[in-house]
Design a protein around this motif. Structure first.
Motif, PDB file in Angstrom:
ATOM      1  N   GLU A  60       0.810  -1.214   0.151  1.00  0.00           N
ATOM      2  CA  GLU A  60      -0.057  -0.256  -0.158  1.00  0.00           C
ATOM      3  C   GLU A  60       0.848   1.347   0.048  1.00  0.00           C
ATOM      4  OE1 GLU A  60      -2.750  -0.692   3.226  1.00  0.00           O
ATOM      5  OE2 GLU A  60      -3.910  -1.919   2.151  1.00  0.00           O
ATOM      6  N   GLN A  61       1.991   1.317   0.716  1.00  0.00           N
ATOM      7  CA  GLN A  61       2.829   2.232   0.862  1.00  0.00           C
ATOM      8  C   GLN A  61       3.338   2.579  -0.794  1.00  0.00           C
ATOM      9  OE1 GLN A  61       6.407   1.469   2.985  1.00  0.00           O
ATOM     10  NE2 GLN A  61       7.480   3.463   2.426  1.00  0.00           N
ATOM     11  N   ALA A  62       3.481   1.618  -1.445  1.00  0.00           N
ATOM     12  CA  ALA A  62       3.872   1.918  -2.995  1.00  0.00           C
ATOM     13  C   ALA A  62       2.662   2.145  -4.025  1.00  0.00           C
ATOM     14  CB  ALA A  62       4.583   0.735  -3.532  1.00  0.00           C
ATOM     15  N   HIS A  63       1.470   2.176  -3.322  1.00  0.00           N
ATOM     16  CA  HIS A  63       0.240   2.499  -4.046  1.00  0.00           C
ATOM     17  C   HIS A  63       0.044   1.384  -5.057  1.00  0.00           C
ATOM     18  CE1 HIS A  63      -0.114   5.989  -1.889  1.00  0.00           C
ATOM     19  NE2 HIS A  63       1.013   6.410  -2.167  1.00  0.00           N
ATOM     20  N   LEU A  64       0.391   0.239  -4.999  1.00  0.00           N
ATOM     21  CA  LEU A  64       0.406  -0.926  -5.721  1.00  0.00           C
ATOM     22  C   LEU A  64      -0.826  -1.715  -5.725  1.00  0.00           C
ATOM     23  CD1 LEU A  64       4.116  -2.004  -6.252  1.00  0.00           C
ATOM     24  CD2 LEU A  64       2.841  -0.731  -7.815  1.00  0.00           C
ATOM     25  N   SER A  65      -1.569  -2.414  -6.529  1.00  0.00           N
ATOM     26  CA  SER A  65      -2.527  -3.545  -6.374  1.00  0.00           C
ATOM     27  C   SER A  65      -1.710  -4.620  -6.023  1.00  0.00           C
ATOM     28  CB  SER A  65      -3.139  -3.598  -7.681  1.00  0.00           C
ATOM     29  OG  SER A  65      -2.675  -4.191  -8.636  1.00  0.00           O
ATOM     30  N   GLN A  66      -2.432  -5.777  -5.604  1.00  0.00           N
ATOM     31  CA  GLN A  66      -1.728  -7.018  -5.300  1.00  0.00           C
ATOM     32  C   GLN A  66      -1.113  -7.645  -6.927  1.00  0.00           C
ATOM     33  OE1 GLN A  66      -4.683  -9.667  -3.590  1.00  0.00           O
ATOM     34  NE2 GLN A  66      -3.970  -9.195  -1.504  1.00  0.00           N
ATOM     35  N   ALA A  67      -1.728  -7.317  -7.776  1.00  0.00           N
ATOM     36  CA  ALA A  67      -1.565  -7.906  -9.086  1.00  0.00           C
ATOM     37  C   ALA A  67       0.002  -7.224  -9.287  1.00  0.00           C
ATOM     38  CB  ALA A  67      -2.448  -7.545 -10.203  1.00  0.00           C
ATOM     39  N   ALA A  68      -0.158  -5.871  -9.194  1.00  0.00           N
ATOM     40  CA  ALA A  68       1.183  -5.186  -9.762  1.00  0.00           C
ATOM     41  C   ALA A  68       2.139  -5.432  -8.709  1.00  0.00           C
ATOM     42  CB  ALA A  68       0.904  -3.530  -9.682  1.00  0.00           C
ATOM     43  N   PHE A  69       1.980  -5.819  -7.622  1.00  0.00           N
ATOM     44  CA  PHE A  69       2.979  -5.972  -6.545  1.00  0.00           C
ATOM     45  C   PHE A  69       3.632  -7.593  -6.827  1.00  0.00           C
ATOM     46  CE2 PHE A  69       4.251  -7.324  -2.012  1.00  0.00           C
ATOM     47  CZ  PHE A  69       5.284  -6.402  -1.548  1.00  0.00           C
ATOM     48  N   ALA A  70       2.804  -8.361  -7.091  1.00  0.00           N
ATOM     49  CA  ALA A  70       3.220  -9.780  -7.437  1.00  0.00           C
ATOM     50  C   ALA A  70       4.014  -9.565  -8.688  1.00  0.00           C
ATOM     51  CB  ALA A  70       1.826 -10.637  -7.772  1.00  0.00           C
ATOM     52  N   ARG A  71       3.632  -8.673  -9.834  1.00  0.00           N
ATOM     53  CA  ARG A  71       4.365  -8.722 -10.866  1.00  0.00           C
ATOM     54  C   ARG A  71       5.859  -8.227 -10.650  1.00  0.00           C
ATOM     55  NH1 ARG A  71       2.773  -6.698 -16.629  1.00  0.00           N
ATOM     56  NH2 ARG A  71       4.476  -7.394 -17.953  1.00  0.00           N
ATOM     57  N   TYR A  72       5.817  -7.309  -9.796  1.00  0.00           N
ATOM     58  CA  TYR A  72       7.367  -6.631  -9.526  1.00  0.00           C
ATOM     59  C   TYR A  72       8.172  -7.729  -8.990  1.00  0.00           C
ATOM     60  CZ  TYR A  72       6.654  -1.925 -10.757  1.00  0.00           C
ATOM     61  OH  TYR A  72       6.512  -0.669 -11.780  1.00  0.00           O
ATOM     62  N   LEU A  73       7.365  -8.695  -7.999  1.00  0.00           N
ATOM     63  CA  LEU A  73       8.394  -9.666  -7.401  1.00  0.00           C
ATOM     64  C   LEU A  73       8.482 -10.868  -7.881  1.00  0.00           C
ATOM     65  CD1 LEU A  73       7.019  -8.732  -3.490  1.00  0.00           C
ATOM     66  CD2 LEU A  73       9.237  -8.294  -4.672  1.00  0.00           C
ATOM     67  N   ASN A  74       7.946 -11.038  -9.197  1.00  0.00           N
ATOM     68  CA  ASN A  74       7.559 -12.504  -9.943  1.00  0.00           C
ATOM     69  C   ASN A  74       6.944 -13.523  -9.144  1.00  0.00           C
ATOM     70  OD1 ASN A  74       8.162 -13.719 -12.145  1.00  0.00           O
ATOM     71  ND2 ASN A  74       9.832 -14.736 -11.556  1.00  0.00           N
ATOM     72  N   LEU A  75       5.767 -13.100  -8.705  1.00  0.00           N
ATOM     73  CA  LEU A  75       5.026 -14.035  -7.748  1.00  0.00           C
ATOM     74  C   LEU A  75       3.631 -13.950  -8.283  1.00  0.00           C
ATOM     75  CD1 LEU A  75       6.027 -12.649  -4.131  1.00  0.00           C
ATOM     76  CD2 LEU A  75       7.120 -14.707  -5.281  1.00  0.00           C
ATOM     77  N   THR A  76       2.824 -14.881  -7.767  1.00  0.00           N
ATOM     78  CA  THR A  76       1.367 -15.024  -8.220  1.00  0.00           C
ATOM     79  C   THR A  76       0.544 -14.213  -7.576  1.00  0.00           C
ATOM     80  OG1 THR A  76       0.968 -16.790  -6.947  1.00  0.00           O
ATOM     81  CG2 THR A  76       1.862 -17.214  -8.997  1.00  0.00           C
ATOM     82  N   VAL A  77      -0.322 -13.650  -8.128  1.00  0.00           N
ATOM     83  CA  VAL A  77      -1.689 -12.761  -7.230  1.00  0.00           C
ATOM     84  C   VAL A  77      -2.024 -13.615  -5.985  1.00  0.00           C
ATOM     85  CG1 VAL A  77      -3.443 -11.489  -7.360  1.00  0.00           C
ATOM     86  CG2 VAL A  77      -2.241 -11.520  -9.348  1.00  0.00           C
TER      87      VAL A  77
END
Length: 110
Positions: A60-77
């Protein structure tokens, strides 16, 4: 035969490489070629457990959705969702990256 402490030469090489890396004189690929032989028994940062609330806070600090956060970390939603709910605990690279984000801020992955 293993070394107990790095030699003065090894210490000088490490110091020089660190000094050249900071301002960008030495690129990351060259800096990474320093081997464990040069590093000796330096303490390595440990990856501390991170709670689901902390993960959600970082996202939330980065203002990212779970999908965007997952993509940056190369993880699944789904995995990010499970981490935030606390049903799973991050391990390996995901834990290491999240600890870096905790220490240095979310900007390190953006």
């Amino acid at each position: 035969m293993t070394k107990e402490t790095p030699s003065r030469l090894d210490e000088a090489i490490i110091e020089m490489a660190d000094d050249q890396r900071r301002p960008g004189i030495m690129d990351a690929a060259t800096h990474e070629k320093i081997t464990l032989r040069h590093l000796g028994k330096r303490p390595v940062g440990s990856a501390e457990p991170i709670s689901g609330e902390e993960i959600r806070g970082l996202r939330e600090q980065a203002h990212l959705s779970q999908a965007a956060f997952a993509r940056y970390l190369n993880l699944t939603v789904g995995y990010v969702s499970q981490l935030e709910r606390g049903t799973k605990q991050p391990r390996g690279p995901a834990l290491a990256l999240q600890n870096v984000m905790r220490r240095k801020g979310v900007g390190v992955i953006l």
